[in-house]
Design a protein around this motif. Structure first.
Motif, PDB file in Angstrom:
ATOM      1  N   VAL A  78      49.404  79.874 -24.548  1.00 42.84           N
ATOM      2  CA  VAL A  78      47.991  80.210 -24.485  1.00 42.84           C
ATOM      3  C   VAL A  78      47.272  79.323 -25.492  1.00 42.84           C
ATOM      4  CG1 VAL A  78      46.275  82.014 -24.796  1.00 42.84           C
ATOM      5  CG2 VAL A  78      48.513  82.581 -23.821  1.00 42.84           C
ATOM      6  N   ILE A  79      46.314  78.554 -25.007  1.00 42.07           N
ATOM      7  CA  ILE A  79      45.571  77.642 -25.867  1.00 42.07           C
ATOM      8  C   ILE A  79      44.230  78.279 -26.176  1.00 42.07           C
ATOM      9  CG2 ILE A  79      44.503  75.364 -26.006  1.00 42.07           C
ATOM     10  CD1 ILE A  79      46.689  74.403 -24.064  1.00 42.07           C
ATOM     11  N   THR A  80      43.974  78.424 -27.465  1.00 40.08           N
ATOM     12  CA  THR A  80      42.715  79.049 -27.877  1.00 40.08           C
ATOM     13  C   THR A  80      41.636  78.011 -28.151  1.00 40.08           C
ATOM     14  OG1 THR A  80      43.516  79.077 -30.154  1.00 40.08           O
ATOM     15  CG2 THR A  80      43.840  81.079 -28.835  1.00 40.08           C
ATOM     16  N   ASP A  81      42.045  76.776 -28.519  1.00 41.60           N
ATOM     17  CA  ASP A  81      41.070  75.719 -28.777  1.00 41.60           C
ATOM     18  C   ASP A  81      41.457  74.494 -27.948  1.00 41.60           C
ATOM     19  OD1 ASP A  81      39.149  74.040 -29.758  1.00 41.60           O
ATOM     20  OD2 ASP A  81      40.077  73.780 -31.739  1.00 41.60           O
ATOM     21  N   GLU A  82      40.840  74.353 -26.782  1.00 43.62           N
ATOM     22  CA  GLU A  82      41.170  73.252 -25.875  1.00 43.62           C
ATOM     23  C   GLU A  82      40.829  71.894 -26.463  1.00 43.62           C
ATOM     24  OE1 GLU A  82      39.794  73.549 -21.857  1.00 43.62           O
ATOM     25  OE2 GLU A  82      40.281  75.674 -21.744  1.00 43.62           O
ATOM     26  N   ASP A  83      39.856  71.823 -27.339  1.00 42.81           N
ATOM     27  CA  ASP A  83      39.451  70.544 -27.930  1.00 42.81           C
ATOM     28  C   ASP A  83      40.520  69.981 -28.859  1.00 42.81           C
ATOM     29  OD1 ASP A  83      37.043  70.635 -26.570  1.00 42.81           O
ATOM     30  OD2 ASP A  83      36.037  71.736 -28.192  1.00 42.81           O
TER      31      ASP A  83
ATOM     32  N   VAL B  11      43.656  69.833 -28.193  1.00 41.49           N
ATOM     33  CA  VAL B  11      44.725  69.230 -27.388  1.00 41.49           C
ATOM     34  C   VAL B  11      44.307  67.816 -26.999  1.00 41.49           C
ATOM     35  CG1 VAL B  11      46.061  69.425 -25.264  1.00 41.49           C
ATOM     36  CG2 VAL B  11      45.369  71.493 -26.492  1.00 41.49           C
ATOM     37  N   PRO B  12      45.165  66.812 -27.270  1.00 41.13           N
ATOM     38  CA  PRO B  12      44.835  65.435 -26.879  1.00 41.13           C
ATOM     39  C   PRO B  12      44.670  65.332 -25.346  1.00 41.13           C
ATOM     40  CG  PRO B  12      46.688  65.452 -28.408  1.00 41.13           C
ATOM     41  CD  PRO B  12      46.416  66.878 -28.035  1.00 41.13           C
ATOM     42  N   ASP B  13      43.796  64.435 -24.913  1.00 41.08           N
ATOM     43  CA  ASP B  13      43.484  64.282 -23.491  1.00 41.08           C
ATOM     44  C   ASP B  13      44.710  63.955 -22.645  1.00 41.08           C
ATOM     45  OD1 ASP B  13      40.834  64.859 -23.839  1.00 41.08           O
ATOM     46  OD2 ASP B  13      40.206  62.759 -23.981  1.00 41.08           O
ATOM     47  N   LYS B  14      45.665  63.211 -23.196  1.00 39.34           N
ATOM     48  CA  LYS B  14      46.835  62.828 -22.403  1.00 39.34           C
ATOM     49  C   LYS B  14      47.692  64.042 -21.995  1.00 39.34           C
ATOM     50  CE  LYS B  14      50.044  61.635 -26.144  1.00 39.34           C
ATOM     51  NZ  LYS B  14      50.892  60.589 -26.699  1.00 39.34           N
ATOM     52  N   TYR B  15      47.521  65.159 -22.669  1.00 41.10           N
ATOM     53  CA  TYR B  15      48.276  66.364 -22.338  1.00 41.10           C
ATOM     54  C   TYR B  15      47.478  67.350 -21.489  1.00 41.10           C
ATOM     55  CZ  TYR B  15      51.408  64.696 -25.956  1.00 41.10           C
ATOM     56  OH  TYR B  15      52.263  63.944 -26.707  1.00 41.10           O
ATOM     57  N   LYS B  16      46.264  67.002 -21.154  1.00 40.79           N
ATOM     58  CA  LYS B  16      45.412  67.948 -20.439  1.00 40.79           C
ATOM     59  C   LYS B  16      45.582  67.804 -18.935  1.00 40.79           C
ATOM     60  CE  LYS B  16      41.816  68.528 -23.876  1.00 40.79           C
ATOM     61  NZ  LYS B  16      40.384  68.416 -24.171  1.00 40.79           N
ATOM     62  N   LYS B  17      46.161  68.806 -18.380  1.00 38.76           N
ATOM     63  CA  LYS B  17      46.229  68.982 -16.932  1.00 38.76           C
ATOM     64  C   LYS B  17      46.017  70.482 -16.755  1.00 38.76           C
ATOM     65  CE  LYS B  17      49.015  68.422 -12.836  1.00 38.76           C
ATOM     66  NZ  LYS B  17      50.322  68.098 -12.283  1.00 38.76           N
ATOM     67  N   VAL B  18      44.785  70.852 -16.594  1.00 43.73           N
ATOM     68  CA  VAL B  18      44.429  72.261 -16.629  1.00 43.73           C
ATOM     69  C   VAL B  18      44.741  72.918 -15.294  1.00 43.73           C
ATOM     70  CG1 VAL B  18      42.547  73.891 -16.966  1.00 43.73           C
ATOM     71  CG2 VAL B  18      42.632  71.785 -18.302  1.00 43.73           C
TER      72      VAL B  18
END
Length: 133
Positions: free
Chosen positions: A115-120, A122-129
């Motif tokens: 569970v991610i509480t602060d999405e900002d 997380v580096p962009d390369k790991y973002k696959k929402v």
């Protein structure tokens, strides 16, 4: 020698230029050449038509085969999913976590959700929402 449509067109253009240069009067030889040129074009166009018809039939057959293979792939994928589900349900029913026989190894992999509480953060390369409700 067989002529291409390009060569037939070139002959026609040269013949037309000759007729224009002579003031637009047709000699019997030029009239015969025009008739032969037109006949050559008609013959060549019919030959092209047969090739086009064959290619269309080939494309129709290729599409049918692709559809058949797509259906076969889909049915195999559904069968594979059903078999996996059947094995999974049976293993869960018996409380088996892992089966190893010869080269075949079947086991449940454990994973944890995050569970991610602060999405900002997380580096962009790991973002696959992927949001689940």
């Amino acid at each position: 020698m067989k002529k291409s449509i390009f060569n037939i067109e070139q002959e026609y253009v040269e013949l037309a230029e000759t007729i224009i240069d002579s003031g637009g009067e047709l000699t019997p030889e030029q009239e015969t050449a025009l008739a032969i040129n037109r006949e050559s074009l008609e013959v060549k166009a019919v030959q092209y038509g047969y090739v086009i018809k064959d290619l269309k039939n080939d494309l129709d057959n290729i599409k049918k085969e692709m559809d058949r293979l797509s259906e076969l792939k889909s049915s195999r994928e559904k069968l594979m999913a059903r078999l996996k589900d059947t094995v999974s349900q049976a293993m869960q029913l018996y409380g088996i976590e892992k089966i190893e026989v010869g080269f075949m190894k079947i086991k449940f992999l454990s994973s944890t959700s995050v569970v991610i509480t602060d999405e900002d953060a997380v580096p962009d390369k790991y973002k696959k929402v992927v949001k689940t409700v």
